[in-house]
Motif scaffolding. Sequence first.
Motif, PDB file in Angstrom:
ATOM      1  N   LEU A 242       4.392  76.472  -3.854  1.00  0.00           N
ATOM      2  CA  LEU A 242       4.999  75.758  -4.687  1.00  0.00           C
ATOM      3  C   LEU A 242       4.021  76.331  -6.170  1.00  0.00           C
ATOM      4  N   TRP A 243       2.883  76.259  -6.104  1.00  0.00           N
ATOM      5  CA  TRP A 243       1.971  76.128  -7.370  1.00  0.00           C
ATOM      6  C   TRP A 243       2.545  78.410  -7.683  1.00  0.00           C
ATOM      7  N   LEU A 244       2.316  78.592  -6.888  1.00  0.00           N
ATOM      8  CA  LEU A 244       3.164  79.870  -6.601  1.00  0.00           C
ATOM      9  C   LEU A 244       4.479  80.289  -7.729  1.00  0.00           C
ATOM     10  N   ALA A 245       5.175  79.796  -7.670  1.00  0.00           N
ATOM     11  CA  ALA A 245       6.437  79.698  -7.632  1.00  0.00           C
ATOM     12  C   ALA A 245       6.938  78.803  -9.849  1.00  0.00           C
ATOM     13  N   THR A 246       5.926  78.039  -9.615  1.00  0.00           N
ATOM     14  CA  THR A 246       6.373  76.625 -10.475  1.00  0.00           C
ATOM     15  C   THR A 246       5.652  76.319 -11.906  1.00  0.00           C
ATOM     16  N   ARG A 247       4.243  76.917 -11.285  1.00  0.00           N
ATOM     17  CA  ARG A 247       2.662  77.036 -12.282  1.00  0.00           C
ATOM     18  C   ARG A 247       2.183  78.868 -12.409  1.00  0.00           C
ATOM     19  N   ALA A 250       2.591  85.075 -11.074  1.00  0.00           N
ATOM     20  CA  ALA A 250       2.612  85.718 -10.163  1.00  0.00           C
ATOM     21  C   ALA A 250       3.777  85.668  -9.464  1.00  0.00           C
ATOM     22  N   PRO A 251       4.334  87.007  -9.219  1.00  0.00           N
ATOM     23  CA  PRO A 251       5.885  87.707  -8.256  1.00  0.00           C
ATOM     24  C   PRO A 251       5.455  86.924  -7.214  1.00  0.00           C
ATOM     25  N   PRO A 252       6.655  86.162  -6.839  1.00  0.00           N
ATOM     26  CA  PRO A 252       7.625  85.471  -6.004  1.00  0.00           C
ATOM     27  C   PRO A 252       7.625  85.615  -4.637  1.00  0.00           C
ATOM     28  N   ALA A 253       7.216  87.416  -4.566  1.00  0.00           N
ATOM     29  CA  ALA A 253       7.819  88.326  -4.088  1.00  0.00           C
ATOM     30  C   ALA A 253       5.860  88.276  -2.907  1.00  0.00           C
ATOM     31  N   ILE A 254       4.796  88.087  -3.430  1.00  0.00           N
ATOM     32  CA  ILE A 254       3.799  87.419  -2.516  1.00  0.00           C
ATOM     33  C   ILE A 254       3.748  87.213  -1.473  1.00  0.00           C
ATOM     34  N   ALA A 255       4.706  85.643  -1.504  1.00  0.00           N
ATOM     35  CA  ALA A 255       4.015  84.316  -1.102  1.00  0.00           C
ATOM     36  C   ALA A 255       3.851  84.820   0.510  1.00  0.00           C
ATOM     37  N   PRO A 256       5.204  85.420   0.791  1.00  0.00           N
ATOM     38  CA  PRO A 256       5.355  85.580   2.530  1.00  0.00           C
ATOM     39  C   PRO A 256       3.394  86.663   2.980  1.00  0.00           C
ATOM     40  N   LEU A 257       2.782  88.140   2.127  1.00  0.00           N
ATOM     41  CA  LEU A 257       1.562  88.315   1.705  1.00  0.00           C
ATOM     42  C   LEU A 257       1.006  87.100   2.080  1.00  0.00           C
ATOM     43  N   TRP A 306      -3.616  79.638 -15.270  1.00  0.00           N
ATOM     44  CA  TRP A 306      -4.018  80.419 -16.751  1.00  0.00           C
ATOM     45  C   TRP A 306      -4.369  81.691 -16.973  1.00  0.00           C
ATOM     46  N   THR A 307      -3.472  82.867 -16.095  1.00  0.00           N
ATOM     47  CA  THR A 307      -3.587  84.124 -17.085  1.00  0.00           C
ATOM     48  C   THR A 307      -2.310  84.839 -16.490  1.00  0.00           C
ATOM     49  N   SER A 308      -2.565  86.098 -16.839  1.00  0.00           N
ATOM     50  CA  SER A 308      -1.464  87.063 -16.114  1.00  0.00           C
ATOM     51  C   SER A 308      -0.751  87.542 -15.278  1.00  0.00           C
ATOM     52  N   GLN A 309      -0.044  87.771 -15.083  1.00  0.00           N
ATOM     53  CA  GLN A 309       0.972  88.210 -13.996  1.00  0.00           C
ATOM     54  C   GLN A 309       0.248  89.235 -13.154  1.00  0.00           C
ATOM     55  N   ALA A 310      -0.746  89.494 -13.326  1.00  0.00           N
ATOM     56  CA  ALA A 310      -1.425  90.599 -12.207  1.00  0.00           C
ATOM     57  C   ALA A 310      -2.289  90.025 -11.672  1.00  0.00           C
ATOM     58  N   ALA A 311      -3.427  88.978 -12.459  1.00  0.00           N
ATOM     59  CA  ALA A 311      -4.300  88.530 -13.056  1.00  0.00           C
ATOM     60  C   ALA A 311      -4.027  87.202 -11.989  1.00  0.00           C
ATOM     61  N   ALA A 312      -3.528  86.540 -12.220  1.00  0.00           N
ATOM     62  CA  ALA A 312      -2.730  85.106 -11.121  1.00  0.00           C
ATOM     63  C   ALA A 312      -2.195  86.058  -9.616  1.00  0.00           C
ATOM     64  N   ALA A 313      -1.549  87.330  -9.423  1.00  0.00           N
ATOM     65  CA  ALA A 313      -1.406  87.500  -8.195  1.00  0.00           C
ATOM     66  C   ALA A 313      -2.743  87.494  -7.252  1.00  0.00           C
ATOM     67  N   LEU A 314      -3.654  88.291  -8.393  1.00  0.00           N
ATOM     68  CA  LEU A 314      -5.016  88.452  -7.113  1.00  0.00           C
ATOM     69  C   LEU A 314      -6.078  87.275  -7.157  1.00  0.00           C
ATOM     70  N   LEU A 315      -5.725  86.164  -8.180  1.00  0.00           N
ATOM     71  CA  LEU A 315      -6.121  84.833  -8.033  1.00  0.00           C
ATOM     72  C   LEU A 315      -5.817  84.281  -6.911  1.00  0.00           C
TER      73      LEU A 315
END
Length: 431
Positions: A242-247, A250-257, A306-315
């Motif tokens: 939920l956090w990934l998708a709404t806040r 980060a790309p939603p595709a990483i959720a299964p990852l 609070w970060t960009s797409q790439a940083a959000a994915a890494l976090l």
Amino acid sequence: MRTQATRKIRDFGADPQERRLLFTVAVDATGSGLLISGATLFYTRVTGLSSGQIGAGLSAMGIVGLLATVPNGQLVDRIGPRRALIALHLWRAVWCSALAFVDTFWQFLTALMLLGVAEFAGMPALQAYVARAFGDERRMRVMARVQVTKNTGFLVGALLASAAIATGTTLGYRVLLLGDGVSFLIAAVLIAAVRNVAGPASRRTRGPSPLAPLKNARFLALTCCNGILQLNLSALTVGMPLWLATRTQAPPAIAPLLIAVNTVIAITLQIPLSRGAETVPGAGRHLRRAGLSLALMCTTLILASWTSQAAAALLMVASVVLHTLGEIWHASGGWGLQFALSPEEERGSYAAAFSLGPTAEGMIGPSLVGAGVVAAGAPGWLALAAAFLGAGAVAHRIARRATAPEPAVQLSTADRRAAPADTADGPATVR
């Protein structure tokens, strides 16, 4: 390096009794993976139930399971954990299979409530079996291997469920529930082949009160801490997606990852990271580490928003790594304290009481994390981080002051190996 890895693989479940037990766990977990992955789709697409009806049924099952926890623990102490496991597996086999043929909400509700009588009792009974069947120096390693086997079985079951769901047919969905029911039946047969164990309490004397664990103030406090730390499950399965998708960006595709990373780390590190929890102080340190790691997870999730797409994915990936470490330390610390602080004749009751926290979390955790923590944003995650830190610190403090109960008769390792296996359900005797 290759020699050491080969040795570890060969040592995994090398004992015949342990190998049979792990095989039983694998069958059970594979069936559960089938159910978890596809049951909701079956209820909506085949049975035609609404989301509200499904939620009501699952809540009712959780309430029944919570009410049945203490009686199930007493059952384990009275008839022995192996017989209790056989009975619980057979009961679950019947009512899980019945779910595959429900046509109305009331049939669905009835089957789920009857399933709930035994649905949450299997793991406490298994823990009681491990505590009695294996010596102090082995039972933590056995439980770590049980956890690895469970995670692997869930993964296999999920993959098999994907194939069944891909058919898009009623039969394909129905096979998921029937497969879980058959897995319980097979597990019941397999558990009958492992060595029987029973508590040392005499049948001729009145057993301890089933509420004894809940009257033990320290153990009750540990049970509450265990329930709070168990919120890590809802944080992973509900909070993170939920956090990934709404806040976050980060790309939603990483959720299964994220789930895949969690599963791989849990399977790989459960055994090595469980070392040191064999003693009461060591188990307390594991729970303190769990609280700290889970609190750091909450912090990285806040930063991810609070970060960009790439940083959000890494976090987000960092968050799931911290979560999995906390999950492992929580499990090992909980086993260690439960084993060490449970009187020998009340293993089943204490294991059942300790499971009240996780059972209650299963009922309220998803809504608490989803509608509470995620909806509140950063303050919600900070509050959850404080709860994790507090639970870990309190559990560590209690463990430092706690002492393990002295067994009536304690066998040495050599004596255990020399003594013949007890095959009766009566009290174990020293020969």
